[in-house]
Design a protein around this motif. Structure first.
Motif, short mmCIF file in Angstrom:
data_model
loop_
_atom_site.label_atom_id
_atom_site.label_comp_id
_atom_site.label_asym_id
_atom_site.label_seq_id
_atom_site.Cartn_x
_atom_site.Cartn_y
_atom_site.Cartn_z
N LEU A 2 28.77 2.41 0.40
CA LEU A 2 27.64 3.17 0.43
C LEU A 2 27.02 2.30 0.70
CD1 LEU A 2 26.94 4.91 -3.73
CD2 LEU A 2 24.93 3.41 -2.39
N THR A 3 26.17 3.65 1.44
CA THR A 3 25.22 3.09 2.26
C THR A 3 23.38 3.64 1.48
OG1 THR A 3 25.93 2.72 4.29
CG2 THR A 3 23.29 2.81 4.38
N ILE A 4 22.15 2.60 0.88
CA ILE A 4 21.17 3.05 0.52
C ILE A 4 20.27 2.59 1.78
CG2 ILE A 4 19.75 3.13 -1.21
CD1 ILE A 4 22.47 1.85 -2.44
N LEU A 5 19.33 3.91 2.08
CA LEU A 5 18.56 3.48 2.54
C LEU A 5 17.04 3.69 2.18
CD1 LEU A 5 19.28 5.20 6.47
CD2 LEU A 5 19.36 3.11 5.45
N VAL A 6 16.48 2.63 1.83
CA VAL A 6 14.68 1.90 1.03
C VAL A 6 13.41 2.27 2.20
CG1 VAL A 6 14.21 1.10 -0.65
CG2 VAL A 6 16.57 0.47 -0.67
N ARG A 7 13.26 3.16 2.20
CA ARG A 7 12.13 3.59 2.50
C ARG A 7 10.37 3.42 2.62
NH1 ARG A 7 14.01 9.01 5.86
NH2 ARG A 7 16.16 7.77 7.00
N THR A 26 11.66 0.54 12.44
CA THR A 26 10.70 2.14 11.83
C THR A 26 9.89 2.16 13.42
OG1 THR A 26 8.90 1.07 10.97
CG2 THR A 26 11.23 1.68 9.61
N MET A 27 9.73 3.75 13.70
CA MET A 27 8.57 4.45 14.65
C MET A 27 7.81 4.66 14.33
SD MET A 27 11.27 4.72 17.33
CE MET A 27 10.22 5.12 17.93
N GLY A 28 7.47 4.55 12.73
CA GLY A 28 6.13 5.29 12.23
C GLY A 28 5.66 4.40 11.36
N THR A 29 4.82 4.40 9.70
CA THR A 29 4.27 2.70 9.74
C THR A 29 5.40 3.22 8.54
OG1 THR A 29 3.36 4.59 8.17
CG2 THR A 29 1.95 4.14 9.97
N GLY A 30 5.16 2.04 7.96
CA GLY A 30 6.29 1.84 6.50
C GLY A 30 7.55 0.37 7.10
N ALA A 31 7.94 0.78 5.67
CA ALA A 31 9.27 -0.03 6.55
C ALA A 31 10.48 0.29 5.36
CB ALA A 31 8.66 -1.58 5.59
N GLU A 32 11.49 -0.06 6.65
CA GLU A 32 13.30 0.89 5.80
C GLU A 32 13.72 -0.27 6.41
OE1 GLU A 32 16.18 4.00 7.63
OE2 GLU A 32 13.85 4.56 7.87
N PHE A 33 15.08 -0.45 4.48
CA PHE A 33 16.25 -1.51 4.68
C PHE A 33 16.86 -0.63 4.73
CE2 PHE A 33 12.01 -3.92 3.31
CZ PHE A 33 12.02 -5.18 3.15
N GLY A 43 0.84 -1.29 0.50
CA GLY A 43 0.18 0.55 -0.32
C GLY A 43 0.74 1.33 0.59
N ALA A 44 2.25 0.99 -0.43
CA ALA A 44 2.81 2.69 0.21
C ALA A 44 2.61 3.49 -1.47
CB ALA A 44 4.52 1.61 -0.27
N THR A 45 2.98 4.54 -1.14
CA THR A 45 2.81 5.32 -2.45
C THR A 45 3.87 6.26 -2.97
OG1 THR A 45 1.82 6.90 -0.85
CG2 THR A 45 0.24 5.67 -2.18
N ARG A 46 5.09 5.83 -1.57
CA ARG A 46 6.11 7.34 -1.34
C ARG A 46 6.93 6.43 -1.97
NH1 ARG A 46 7.95 12.53 -1.77
NH2 ARG A 46 10.12 12.63 -0.59
N LEU A 47 8.30 6.27 -2.79
CA LEU A 47 9.68 5.35 -1.98
C LEU A 47 10.75 5.87 -1.85
CD1 LEU A 47 10.55 2.11 -1.52
CD2 LEU A 47 10.67 2.39 -3.58
N GLU A 48 11.52 5.58 -1.16
CA GLU A 48 12.63 7.36 -0.40
C GLU A 48 14.18 5.90 -1.39
OE1 GLU A 48 11.35 11.11 1.74
OE2 GLU A 48 12.11 9.16 2.46
N LEU A 49 15.18 6.77 -1.88
CA LEU A 49 16.31 6.32 -2.04
C LEU A 49 17.36 7.41 -1.29
CD1 LEU A 49 14.24 3.85 -4.01
CD2 LEU A 49 16.15 3.58 -5.01
N MET A 50 17.92 7.53 -0.46
CA MET A 50 18.87 7.85 0.54
C MET A 50 19.66 6.81 0.22
SD MET A 50 18.48 9.68 4.22
CE MET A 50 17.02 10.60 3.88
N VAL A 51 21.08 7.68 -0.22
CA VAL A 51 22.46 7.20 -0.17
C VAL A 51 23.12 8.20 0.17
CG1 VAL A 51 24.06 6.42 -2.32
CG2 VAL A 51 21.62 6.72 -2.32
#
Length: 337
Positions: free
Chosen positions: A266-271, A322-329, A251-259
């Protein structure tokens, strides 16, 4: 494949070489002494003291040869016996030797035990994976067969309605699509197990592919997205597509790739902002075929493919709290200088 065989020929054992070398070393000074005595005096008869000295030297030489042969040859023979035992007994036979003799043999033995452990674990994984695959493929095949038999055996006196026939056909199509998805995941997993050709890419290169494939997701790249990582473009596409698909399915509508770049890593956080992963399922998300969306077509193979593919190129993936909704890898990969 059949294991290559060492060419059969006579080869001296290690103990024989040790004894021969040390006896040869001892013989050289003896011959020199005899030569000089023969040139200096007419009598080459050795005195009791000289004979005793030679006996002592011979005894010490044999003692040193025995110690060397025992220190080197015995652990090697024990390691050979242990390899045969592991080949017959599997994981239960993987245990340390009683004696190692030298530091090098101890290091060799530890490397061998590590390799044997990985191979046995790999064998057990393949066995378990094959059982899961058989089960996953059998379910839709059974459903397709049942629906097809009902359509074939339709009785003329009790014909099916159009709605019933369409329902059976829809079930066949849905199960066929599930089989197609399973085969696609199996092909991706095979690519992950055997790394693709070496190459490099960046998150900036992957973003257009993800946006085109998942139009319902707002995919955003943050941070140093142009840094080059040791991951070929096709492999990176498989990794991030599976993560994006996992987010969309929840059900996600937004996906962030923080590098972020740190030294040579190199670390990538996929939220994502989807429904997230429950606490009870956090330890199981990377297990093959574990899925909470099986009724909606989930295969439970996506995250296992991600982990395997990254591992083939020296990377890792972890599920963060994660503290709220969603998943983070969190993905870590070697950085290309």
């Amino acid at each position: 494949m059949t294991a290559p065989r060492v060419r059969t020929k006579w080869r001296p054992p290690l103990a024989l070489i040790v004894y021969a070398v040390l006896l040869a070393v001892m013989t050289l000074p003896v011959l020199i002494i005899i030569w000089f005595r023969a040139t200096e005096t007419a009598s080459i008869r050795m005195t009791p003291a000289e004979t005793g000295a030679l006996v002592v030297v011979l005894t010490l030489t044999l003692a040193v040869a025995y110690v060397l042969a025992r220190t080197i040859a015995r652990p090697i023979n024990a390691l050979i016996a242990r390899t045969e035992e592991i080949a017959r007994g599997g994981k239960a036979a993987i245990r340390p030797l009683e004696r190692y003799g030298t530091r090098e043999i101890a290091t060799l033995s530890q490397s061998f035990l590590d390799l044997a452990g990985r191979l046995v674990d790999r064998t057990e994984y393949v066995r378990s994976f094959a059982a899961h695959v058989s089960h996953e493929l059998k379910s839709p095949l059974t459903a397709i067969r049942g629906a097809a038999e009902l359509l074939r055996d339709e009785q003329s006196d009790l014909p099916m309605s159009t709605a019933q026939r369409l329902r059976f056909l829809d079930n066949i199509i849905a199960d066929a699509e599930r089989l197609d998805t399973l085969l696609l995941r199996l092909r991706e997993l095979a690519q992950a197990e055997l790394p693709l050709a070496q190459g490099e890419t960046s998150v900036e290169d992957i973003l257009p592919v993800l946006r085109k494939r998942f139009p319902g997701l707002e995919i955003v790249g943050l941070g140093d997205t142009q840094s080059t990582i040791a991951l070929p473009f096709e492999a990176a596409g498989i990794v991030f597509s599976n993560l994006a698909e996992n987010a969309a399915q929840h059900g996600a509508t937004r996906l962030e790739l923080m590098v972020a770049v740190d030294a040579r890593t190199l670390t990538i956080l996929v939220r994502d902002n989807g429904s997230g992963i429950s606490e009870g399922n956090r330890e199981r998300v990377f297990q093959p075929f574990f899925s909470t969306r099986r009724e909606q077509g989930g295969t439970g193979m996506g995250l296992d493919i991600v982990r395997t593919m990254l591992g083939s190129y020296g990377g890792e993936v972890h599920l963060r709290q994660t503290m709220g909704t969603g998943a983070e890898f969190e993905i870590t990969l070697p950085l290309i200088a």
